[in-house]
Write a protein that holds these residues in place. Sequence first.
Motif, PDB file in Angstrom:
ATOM      1  N   PRO A   1     -59.282 -53.859 -45.766  1.00  0.00           N
ATOM      2  CA  PRO A   1     -59.182 -53.608 -47.221  1.00  0.00           C
ATOM      3  C   PRO A   1     -59.523 -52.163 -47.570  1.00  0.00           C
ATOM      4  CG  PRO A   1     -60.451 -55.609 -46.784  1.00  0.00           C
ATOM      5  CD  PRO A   1     -60.223 -54.944 -45.451  1.00  0.00           C
ATOM      6  N   ASN A   2     -58.701 -51.566 -48.427  1.00  0.00           N
ATOM      7  CA  ASN A   2     -58.914 -50.221 -48.994  1.00  0.00           C
ATOM      8  C   ASN A   2     -58.654 -49.081 -48.007  1.00  0.00           C
ATOM      9  OD1 ASN A   2     -59.901 -51.479 -51.440  1.00  0.00           O
ATOM     10  ND2 ASN A   2     -61.864 -51.769 -50.386  1.00  0.00           N
ATOM     11  N   PHE A   3     -58.291 -49.395 -46.758  1.00  0.00           N
ATOM     12  CA  PHE A   3     -58.045 -48.345 -45.772  1.00  0.00           C
ATOM     13  C   PHE A   3     -56.639 -47.778 -45.930  1.00  0.00           C
ATOM     14  CE2 PHE A   3     -60.227 -47.062 -41.722  1.00  0.00           C
ATOM     15  CZ  PHE A   3     -61.520 -47.278 -42.158  1.00  0.00           C
ATOM     16  N   PRO A   4     -56.500 -46.449 -45.841  1.00  0.00           N
ATOM     17  CA  PRO A   4     -55.149 -45.865 -45.740  1.00  0.00           C
ATOM     18  C   PRO A   4     -54.562 -46.175 -44.358  1.00  0.00           C
ATOM     19  CG  PRO A   4     -56.818 -44.214 -46.321  1.00  0.00           C
ATOM     20  CD  PRO A   4     -57.546 -45.422 -45.834  1.00  0.00           C
ATOM     21  N   VAL A   5     -53.329 -45.784 -44.130  1.00  0.00           N
ATOM     22  CA  VAL A   5     -52.689 -45.968 -42.827  1.00  0.00           C
ATOM     23  C   VAL A   5     -52.190 -44.614 -42.343  1.00  0.00           C
ATOM     24  CG1 VAL A   5     -50.819 -47.106 -41.567  1.00  0.00           C
ATOM     25  CG2 VAL A   5     -52.000 -48.333 -43.383  1.00  0.00           C
ATOM     26  N   SER A   6     -52.558 -44.247 -41.109  1.00  0.00           N
ATOM     27  CA  SER A   6     -52.159 -42.949 -40.566  1.00  0.00           C
ATOM     28  C   SER A   6     -50.657 -42.901 -40.340  1.00  0.00           C
ATOM     29  CB  SER A   6     -52.897 -42.681 -39.243  1.00  0.00           C
ATOM     30  OG  SER A   6     -52.563 -41.406 -38.747  1.00  0.00           O
ATOM     31  N   THR A   7     -50.048 -41.758 -40.670  1.00  0.00           N
ATOM     32  CA  THR A   7     -48.587 -41.620 -40.549  1.00  0.00           C
ATOM     33  C   THR A   7     -48.184 -40.565 -39.527  1.00  0.00           C
ATOM     34  OG1 THR A   7     -48.449 -39.918 -42.279  1.00  0.00           O
ATOM     35  CG2 THR A   7     -48.355 -42.216 -42.992  1.00  0.00           C
ATOM     36  N   VAL A   8     -49.162 -40.009 -38.792  1.00  0.00           N
ATOM     37  CA  VAL A   8     -48.878 -38.873 -37.921  1.00  0.00           C
ATOM     38  C   VAL A   8     -48.728 -39.314 -36.465  1.00  0.00           C
ATOM     39  CG1 VAL A   8     -49.685 -36.601 -37.152  1.00  0.00           C
ATOM     40  CG2 VAL A   8     -50.168 -37.378 -39.470  1.00  0.00           C
TER      41      VAL A   8
ATOM     42  N   SER B   1     -55.567 -38.574 -51.182  1.00  0.00           N
ATOM     43  CA  SER B   1     -56.601 -37.805 -51.859  1.00  0.00           C
ATOM     44  C   SER B   1     -57.718 -37.509 -50.868  1.00  0.00           C
ATOM     45  CB  SER B   1     -57.164 -38.603 -53.037  1.00  0.00           C
ATOM     46  OG  SER B   1     -57.922 -39.713 -52.561  1.00  0.00           O
ATOM     47  N   MET B   2     -58.583 -36.560 -51.206  1.00  0.00           N
ATOM     48  CA  MET B   2     -59.723 -36.274 -50.335  1.00  0.00           C
ATOM     49  C   MET B   2     -60.663 -37.482 -50.225  1.00  0.00           C
ATOM     50  SD  MET B   2     -59.804 -33.456 -48.709  1.00  0.00           S
ATOM     51  CE  MET B   2     -59.218 -31.763 -48.672  1.00  0.00           C
ATOM     52  N   GLN B   3     -60.723 -38.282 -51.279  1.00  0.00           N
ATOM     53  CA  GLN B   3     -61.551 -39.480 -51.244  1.00  0.00           C
ATOM     54  C   GLN B   3     -60.994 -40.490 -50.237  1.00  0.00           C
ATOM     55  OE1 GLN B   3     -60.744 -37.871 -54.178  1.00  0.00           O
ATOM     56  NE2 GLN B   3     -62.814 -37.020 -54.212  1.00  0.00           N
ATOM     57  N   GLU B   4     -59.671 -40.591 -50.156  1.00  0.00           N
ATOM     58  CA  GLU B   4     -59.040 -41.486 -49.173  1.00  0.00           C
ATOM     59  C   GLU B   4     -59.214 -40.945 -47.755  1.00  0.00           C
ATOM     60  OE1 GLU B   4     -55.308 -43.569 -51.435  1.00  0.00           O
ATOM     61  OE2 GLU B   4     -55.179 -41.405 -51.114  1.00  0.00           O
ATOM     62  N   VAL B   5     -59.051 -39.630 -47.599  1.00  0.00           N
ATOM     63  CA  VAL B   5     -59.198 -39.000 -46.280  1.00  0.00           C
ATOM     64  C   VAL B   5     -60.574 -39.282 -45.691  1.00  0.00           C
ATOM     65  CG1 VAL B   5     -59.407 -36.759 -45.115  1.00  0.00           C
ATOM     66  CG2 VAL B   5     -57.490 -37.174 -46.667  1.00  0.00           C
TER      67      VAL B   5
ATOM     68  N   PHE C   1     -62.772 -41.671 -46.767  1.00  0.00           N
ATOM     69  CA  PHE C   1     -63.242 -43.037 -46.989  1.00  0.00           C
ATOM     70  C   PHE C   1     -63.813 -43.686 -45.718  1.00  0.00           C
ATOM     71  CE2 PHE C   1     -62.552 -47.645 -47.401  1.00  0.00           C
ATOM     72  CZ  PHE C   1     -63.206 -47.909 -48.599  1.00  0.00           C
ATOM     73  N   PRO C   2     -63.145 -43.548 -44.561  1.00  0.00           N
ATOM     74  CA  PRO C   2     -63.684 -44.175 -43.352  1.00  0.00           C
ATOM     75  C   PRO C   2     -65.068 -43.662 -42.958  1.00  0.00           C
ATOM     76  CG  PRO C   2     -61.384 -43.588 -43.030  1.00  0.00           C
ATOM     77  CD  PRO C   2     -61.815 -42.946 -44.309  1.00  0.00           C
ATOM     78  N   VAL C   3     -65.370 -42.407 -43.275  1.00  0.00           N
ATOM     79  CA  VAL C   3     -66.694 -41.864 -42.951  1.00  0.00           C
ATOM     80  C   VAL C   3     -67.757 -42.570 -43.795  1.00  0.00           C
ATOM     81  CG1 VAL C   3     -68.131 -39.797 -42.872  1.00  0.00           C
ATOM     82  CG2 VAL C   3     -65.698 -39.639 -42.318  1.00  0.00           C
ATOM     83  N   ARG C   4     -67.455 -42.811 -45.058  1.00  0.00           N
ATOM     84  CA  ARG C   4     -68.366 -43.548 -45.927  1.00  0.00           C
ATOM     85  C   ARG C   4     -68.608 -44.958 -45.363  1.00  0.00           C
ATOM     86  NH1 ARG C   4     -70.294 -39.905 -49.492  1.00  0.00           N
ATOM     87  NH2 ARG C   4     -68.783 -38.789 -50.757  1.00  0.00           N
ATOM     88  N   VAL C   5     -67.525 -45.583 -44.938  1.00  0.00           N
ATOM     89  CA  VAL C   5     -67.627 -46.939 -44.385  1.00  0.00           C
ATOM     90  C   VAL C   5     -68.473 -46.943 -43.120  1.00  0.00           C
ATOM     91  CG1 VAL C   5     -66.301 -48.821 -43.334  1.00  0.00           C
ATOM     92  CG2 VAL C   5     -65.476 -47.740 -45.436  1.00  0.00           C
ATOM     93  N   MET C   6     -68.237 -45.971 -42.240  1.00  0.00           N
ATOM     94  CA  MET C   6     -69.023 -45.874 -41.011  1.00  0.00           C
ATOM     95  C   MET C   6     -70.516 -45.799 -41.304  1.00  0.00           C
ATOM     96  SD  MET C   6     -67.041 -43.278 -38.452  1.00  0.00           S
ATOM     97  CE  MET C   6     -65.453 -43.642 -37.713  1.00  0.00           C
ATOM     98  N   LYS C   7     -70.861 -44.981 -42.280  1.00  0.00           N
ATOM     99  CA  LYS C   7     -72.268 -44.809 -42.641  1.00  0.00           C
ATOM    100  C   LYS C   7     -72.909 -46.156 -42.970  1.00  0.00           C
ATOM    101  CE  LYS C   7     -76.126 -43.025 -44.380  1.00  0.00           C
ATOM    102  NZ  LYS C   7     -77.153 -42.326 -43.580  1.00  0.00           N
ATOM    103  N   TYR C   8     -72.223 -46.961 -43.772  1.00  0.00           N
ATOM    104  CA  TYR C   8     -72.822 -48.211 -44.235  1.00  0.00           C
ATOM    105  C   TYR C   8     -72.618 -49.366 -43.253  1.00  0.00           C
ATOM    106  CZ  TYR C   8     -74.198 -45.751 -48.327  1.00  0.00           C
ATOM    107  OH  TYR C   8     -74.811 -44.843 -49.158  1.00  0.00           O
ATOM    108  N   LEU C   9     -71.867 -49.103 -42.189  1.00  0.00           N
ATOM    109  CA  LEU C   9     -71.848 -50.046 -41.063  1.00  0.00           C
ATOM    110  C   LEU C   9     -73.042 -49.817 -40.147  1.00  0.00           C
ATOM    111  CD1 LEU C   9     -68.056 -50.064 -40.068  1.00  0.00           C
ATOM    112  CD2 LEU C   9     -69.360 -51.991 -41.018  1.00  0.00           C
ATOM    113  N   GLY C  10     -73.670 -48.616 -40.277  1.00  0.00           N
ATOM    114  CA  GLY C  10     -74.838 -48.317 -39.465  1.00  0.00           C
ATOM    115  C   GLY C  10     -74.778 -47.020 -38.684  1.00  0.00           C
TER     116      GLY C  10
END
Length: 270
Positions: free
Chosen positions: A49-56, A87-91, A93-102
């Motif tokens: 949920p809420n994750f972008p998808v890499s296109t490169v 957006s920079m917030q989407e770029v 976003f995974p770092v924020r998630v990592m932080k709160y995973l531990g």
Amino acid sequence: MWEKVQQTVKYIAEKTNFTPRYGVILGSGLGGFTDDIEVGFTLPYNEIPNFPVSTVEGHKGALIFGKIAGNNVVAMQGRFHYYEGYSMQEVTFPVRVMKYLGVEKLIVSNASGGVNPFYKVGDIVLIYDHINMMPEHPLRGKNDERFGPRFVNMGEPYSRKMINKAKEIAIEQGVDVKDGIYLGLQGPTFETLSEYRMVKVLGADCVGMSTVPEVIVARHMDMEVFGISVITDMGQEDSIDNVNHDEVLIAAKNAEPKVRALIKELIIKY
């Protein structure tokens, strides 16, 4: 943003029941690092949920959860870039998630163009500082104090302790590594010769299209960061005409075994 991050963290935690301590963002051509992980779970980005998808090309698009010598790790197999239209917030976003995973320590890797005359294609650079020349900032807008302070001290964006440990490991492994300042530009065009000259004049050693936003957000949340770059092309008049993404991936792939060994040992020893 806070609610989205917590929603995503809740989904991942329920799926994996796993608490990673190290987060790794794998750049162009370095996705093979996941072979060093004793994989427990793989979550494709399009299922999160809420994750972008890499296109490169060269960025596969999955979160890999597992262990390296008993150390819990989550690796991003493919990152997101501002030039893809996110957006920079989407770029970031995974770092924020990592932080709160531990995750407490973040390792970021990338491929970059070298302007330091002492560099050559295939060199491994330990990033000790960066210059942010991207046209948008990931912390612009209303600050949420739950993530971190309004004004972030960037005096040590990349952990000196982790850099010093990596240098010790490189000596043990017989791997030559360089120090370097990384300059972030938007992309997706490779730099013109004049732009390469500008990067050098500004005081950087290499230039790329990623990393800086993730590092800023990681430091916003007080994560310890280590950055490593592979020089995949040189911004020189005699070589610039041949620069393309396929050549970048080949150069990164050739350096990958050394980068993988260095990152793996850093996770074990730090």
